[in-house]
Scaffold this motif. Structure first.
Motif, PDB file in Angstrom:
ATOM      1  N   GLN A  47      31.903  44.844  25.756  1.00  0.00           N
ATOM      2  CA  GLN A  47      32.993  44.072  26.032  1.00  0.00           C
ATOM      3  C   GLN A  47      33.241  44.122  27.483  1.00  0.00           C
ATOM      4  O   GLN A  47      33.703  43.043  28.164  1.00  0.00           O
ATOM      5  CB  GLN A  47      34.166  44.627  25.137  1.00  0.00           C
ATOM      6  CG  GLN A  47      34.046  44.417  23.598  1.00  0.00           C
ATOM      7  CD  GLN A  47      35.438  44.863  23.013  1.00  0.00           C
ATOM      8  OE1 GLN A  47      36.267  44.911  23.777  1.00  0.00           O
ATOM      9  NE2 GLN A  47      35.202  44.744  21.729  1.00  0.00           N
TER      10      GLN A  47
ATOM     11  N   SER B  64      30.411  41.672  29.235  1.00  0.00           N
ATOM     12  CA  SER B  64      30.392  40.199  29.105  1.00  0.00           C
ATOM     13  C   SER B  64      31.621  39.714  28.368  1.00  0.00           C
ATOM     14  O   SER B  64      32.065  40.640  27.262  1.00  0.00           O
ATOM     15  CB  SER B  64      29.150  39.792  28.472  1.00  0.00           C
ATOM     16  OG  SER B  64      29.353  38.556  28.111  1.00  0.00           O
ATOM     17  N   ARG B  65      32.157  38.746  28.672  1.00  0.00           N
ATOM     18  CA  ARG B  65      33.260  38.192  27.646  1.00  0.00           C
ATOM     19  C   ARG B  65      32.865  37.620  26.414  1.00  0.00           C
ATOM     20  O   ARG B  65      33.558  37.572  25.447  1.00  0.00           O
ATOM     21  CB  ARG B  65      34.046  37.238  28.350  1.00  0.00           C
ATOM     22  CG  ARG B  65      34.692  37.461  29.576  1.00  0.00           C
ATOM     23  CD  ARG B  65      35.142  36.285  30.427  1.00  0.00           C
ATOM     24  NE  ARG B  65      36.225  35.296  29.507  1.00  0.00           N
ATOM     25  CZ  ARG B  65      36.571  34.185  30.035  1.00  0.00           C
ATOM     26  NH1 ARG B  65      36.308  33.620  31.002  1.00  0.00           N
ATOM     27  NH2 ARG B  65      37.298  33.652  29.031  1.00  0.00           N
ATOM     28  N   TYR B  66      31.552  37.154  26.298  1.00  0.00           N
ATOM     29  CA  TYR B  66      31.143  36.569  25.149  1.00  0.00           C
ATOM     30  C   TYR B  66      29.892  37.449  24.607  1.00  0.00           C
ATOM     31  O   TYR B  66      29.114  37.926  25.454  1.00  0.00           O
ATOM     32  CB  TYR B  66      30.963  35.353  25.369  1.00  0.00           C
ATOM     33  CG  TYR B  66      31.989  34.298  25.798  1.00  0.00           C
ATOM     34  CD1 TYR B  66      33.010  33.918  24.882  1.00  0.00           C
ATOM     35  CD2 TYR B  66      32.025  34.023  27.008  1.00  0.00           C
ATOM     36  CE1 TYR B  66      33.971  33.423  25.114  1.00  0.00           C
ATOM     37  CE2 TYR B  66      33.343  33.264  27.461  1.00  0.00           C
ATOM     38  CZ  TYR B  66      34.300  32.761  26.443  1.00  0.00           C
ATOM     39  OH  TYR B  66      35.409  32.231  26.782  1.00  0.00           O
TER      40      TYR B  66
ATOM     41  N   CYS C 196      22.594  35.059  19.760  1.00  0.00           N
ATOM     42  CA  CYS C 196      23.312  34.811  18.398  1.00  0.00           C
ATOM     43  C   CYS C 196      22.211  34.711  17.285  1.00  0.00           C
ATOM     44  O   CYS C 196      20.780  34.834  17.385  1.00  0.00           O
ATOM     45  CB  CYS C 196      23.721  33.087  18.415  1.00  0.00           C
ATOM     46  SG  CYS C 196      22.939  32.013  18.875  1.00  0.00           S
TER      47      CYS C 196
ATOM     48  N   CYS D 227      29.349  27.354  20.060  1.00  0.00           N
ATOM     49  CA  CYS D 227      30.017  28.152  21.064  1.00  0.00           C
ATOM     50  C   CYS D 227      29.856  29.631  20.905  1.00  0.00           C
ATOM     51  O   CYS D 227      30.782  30.346  21.128  1.00  0.00           O
ATOM     52  CB  CYS D 227      31.485  27.815  21.304  1.00  0.00           C
ATOM     53  SG  CYS D 227      31.475  26.152  21.701  1.00  0.00           S
TER      54      CYS D 227
ATOM     55  N   CYS E 189      28.461  31.936  22.082  1.00  0.00           N
ATOM     56  CA  CYS E 189      28.473  32.647  23.460  1.00  0.00           C
ATOM     57  C   CYS E 189      29.265  32.102  24.472  1.00  0.00           C
ATOM     58  O   CYS E 189      29.290  32.431  25.708  1.00  0.00           O
ATOM     59  CB  CYS E 189      26.833  32.834  24.094  1.00  0.00           C
ATOM     60  SG  CYS E 189      25.874  33.659  22.848  1.00  0.00           S
ATOM     61  N   GLY E 190      30.264  31.231  23.840  1.00  0.00           N
ATOM     62  CA  GLY E 190      31.441  30.749  24.846  1.00  0.00           C
ATOM     63  C   GLY E 190      31.024  29.334  25.428  1.00  0.00           C
ATOM     64  O   GLY E 190      29.813  29.117  25.776  1.00  0.00           O
TER      65      GLY E 190
ATOM     66  N   GLY F  72      30.866  32.805  29.983  1.00  0.00           N
ATOM     67  CA  GLY F  72      29.734  32.797  29.285  1.00  0.00           C
ATOM     68  C   GLY F  72      28.742  33.648  29.807  1.00  0.00           C
ATOM     69  O   GLY F  72      28.032  33.455  30.774  1.00  0.00           O
TER      70      GLY F  72
ATOM     71  N   CYS G  91      24.034  30.135  24.006  1.00  0.00           N
ATOM     72  CA  CYS G  91      23.351  31.529  24.122  1.00  0.00           C
ATOM     73  C   CYS G  91      22.260  31.475  25.143  1.00  0.00           C
ATOM     74  O   CYS G  91      21.329  30.621  24.712  1.00  0.00           O
ATOM     75  CB  CYS G  91      23.353  31.953  22.743  1.00  0.00           C
ATOM     76  SG  CYS G  91      24.918  32.585  21.978  1.00  0.00           S
TER      77      CYS G  91
ATOM     78  N   LYS H 134      25.949  37.553  17.838  1.00  0.00           N
ATOM     79  CA  LYS H 134      26.878  36.950  17.003  1.00  0.00           C
ATOM     80  C   LYS H 134      26.085  36.250  15.656  1.00  0.00           C
ATOM     81  O   LYS H 134      25.206  35.600  15.645  1.00  0.00           O
ATOM     82  CB  LYS H 134      27.378  35.658  17.670  1.00  0.00           C
ATOM     83  CG  LYS H 134      28.406  34.922  16.768  1.00  0.00           C
ATOM     84  CD  LYS H 134      29.711  35.748  16.759  1.00  0.00           C
ATOM     85  CE  LYS H 134      30.956  34.843  16.234  1.00  0.00           C
ATOM     86  NZ  LYS H 134      32.129  35.452  15.963  1.00  0.00           N
TER      87      LYS H 134
END
Length: 468
Positions: A211, A214-216, A220, A237, A239-240, A270, A310, A431
């Motif tokens: 965390q 990276s924000r995302y 995936c 989305c 990965c943002g 991202g 991603c 993800k």
């Protein structure tokens, strides 16, 4: 009173989350330990061997490598350094004779590049800051340099330990604790007949938080199977995709919104890059132009435009079903035009990994984060064959197949059992698709009763009707 309770609850949740994010349940003992061994005293300080050991099973430090920093407790300077260098010299104007290597109160140290002269090298140095994961390559999981410190203490009682250690590997994500004095390191001479020890030793432990990095997510997962025509893609989305729309940057010559342009930018972050994540269509001329694969200094990626946005997609396909075995195919695709993943790792948590029979074209090592429960394993490429995952394009993928023996006590294809619970790529959790979207077995038709049973049932019904 109610507002006060809510504030206390929010504070408690924040503290709990901040503690939990730096703990990896699949690698509970993983950390990077930086050890300082004072090996000799000098007229105004000491010479120390600094060793960085990566004890993380599947998370490595990739190019452009690590950067280690700290704050001096007094007015120390670095007279010289072997196997590494400070990024800035700082203000050394007060020195009239020999000029120190660095006079910064908060020096930042980086590894040297391979091929430097031998008089600048030391054991485990000069790898451009690249450090392998311990579970993949224990010999390559160590990096070291030697530093001569001046204007410091000259005894165990007068030396002041540096503070505020930082580690970038190569981006954010690591948090380092305070330096702690530990028993001195013991060395063996080359003939292994004599023991020597450091004059003083302290260590610093650094842990990783996805965390903070990276924000995302950075990867995936998608699914498919032989028994269902449904292909479960990566979540949109995943990965943002930004919050301010996309901005065209010349790929198509005009500004473009998502879906109708040749090039666009994810302005929402991202991957933790402040400059935004730029993406281009895979069939555009720019994807084939010279220089498109050149990395930027800030590490900002250039992605192929996809719905998930991603850099990495992992696809798990249930391929074949035998009487005693079943086979799954794993494909990893790189959508980042500016990144080659050297010595990549893939970790999967799956209840049937305790019965892995054979892995094709990948290396495999079981991990035991929960003691005797063998449901987690690490995949990685064969050296000089597929341990390099190329950038986006026709060669930007690696794949393998896994053969597993069925466990008849628990084995079933229903309810998504054949798919992994968690997937990690290079130490970052990917993800996953939502559980209710997994490919299920098709509904089976009711079994027809045998003809003899049907005839007997009809006869009984006729008799009952006659009696009635």
């Amino acid at each position: 009173m109610e507002l006060h309770r809510c504030s206390l609850l929010a504070l408690l949740l924040a503290v709990t989350c901040s503690v939990a994010v730096a703990y990896d349940p699949l690698d509970p003992k993983g950390n990077i330990t930086i050890k300082w061994d004072v090996i000799s005293w000098t007229p105004d300080g000491y010479v120390a061997m600094v060793t960085m050991s990566n004890y993380q099973m599947y998370r490595q430090i990739l190019a452009p490598g690590w950067t280690v920093g700290w704050s001096w407790a007094k007015k120390e300077v670095i007279w010289s350094i072997v196997g590494a260098q400070a990024t800035e010299q700082g203000d050394c104007s007060k020195f009239k004779g020999g000029i120190p290597h660095s006079c910064k109160r908060t020096p930042a140290i980086v590894d040297l590049l391979p091929g430097v002269p031998y008089n600048q090298q030391i054991a485990n140095c000069c790898k451009a800051g690249v450090v392998s994961a311990y579970g993949q390559d224990p010999a390559g999981s160590v990096s070291a340099f030697q530093v001569s410190v001046g204007l410091a203490g000259t005894t165990n009682k007068t030396v002041k330990l540096p503070t505020n250690f930082t580690l970038a590997g190569p981006g954010p994500g690591y948090t380092c604790g305070p330096a702690t004095i530990v028993p001195s390191t013991v060395y063996l001479t080359p003939d292994r007949r004599r023991r020597t020890q450091a004059l003083m030793t302290w260590t610093v432990t650094c842990t990783y938080s996805q965390q903070l990095a990276s924000r995302y997510p950075t990867c995936c997962v998608s699914f498919s199977s032989f028994y269902n025509s449904t292909i479960v893609p990566c979540a949109r989305c995943a990965c943002g995709c930004g919050h301010d729309g996309y901005r065209g940057n010349g790929g198509g010559g005009k500004n473009a919104r998502a879906g109708d342009g040749r090039s666009r930018r994810n302005s929402g972050g991202g991957g933790g890059h402040s400059g935004g994540t730029e993406c281009i269509m895979g069939d555009s001329k720019r994807a084939l132009s010279a220089g498109v694969n050149t990395p930027r200094k800030d590490g900002a990626p250039l992605l192929q435009c996809t719905s998930h946005m991603c850099p990495i997609r992992v696809h798990w396909h249930v391929k074949l079903n035998y009487k005693d075995y079943w086979r799954a195919k794993i494909a990893i695709t790189n959508f980042n035009y500016r990144m080659n993943y050297t010595q990549w790792t893939l970790v999967a948590q799956h209840p049937n990994l305790n019965n892995v029979t054979e892995v094709f074209s990948f290396q495999y090592k079981p991990l035991l984060p929960y003691g005797n429960i063998n449901d987690t394993g690490m995949f990685y490429g064969l050296k000089f064959y597929n341990d390099l995952l190329m950038e986006a394009g026709p060669f930007g993928n690696v794949q393998s197949e896994v053969l597993m023996r069925k466990d008849y006590n628990t084995f079933t294809f229903s309810q998504g059992w054949a798919f992994p619970r968690k997937i990690y790529f290079n130490g970052d959790e990917c993800k996953m698709p939502p559980p209710d979207s997994y490919p299920y077995l098709p509904n089976s038709a009711p079994i027809a009763p045998p003809r003899s049973v049907a005839a007997a049932t009809s006869a009984i019904l006729v008799v009952l009707l006659l009696v009635a």
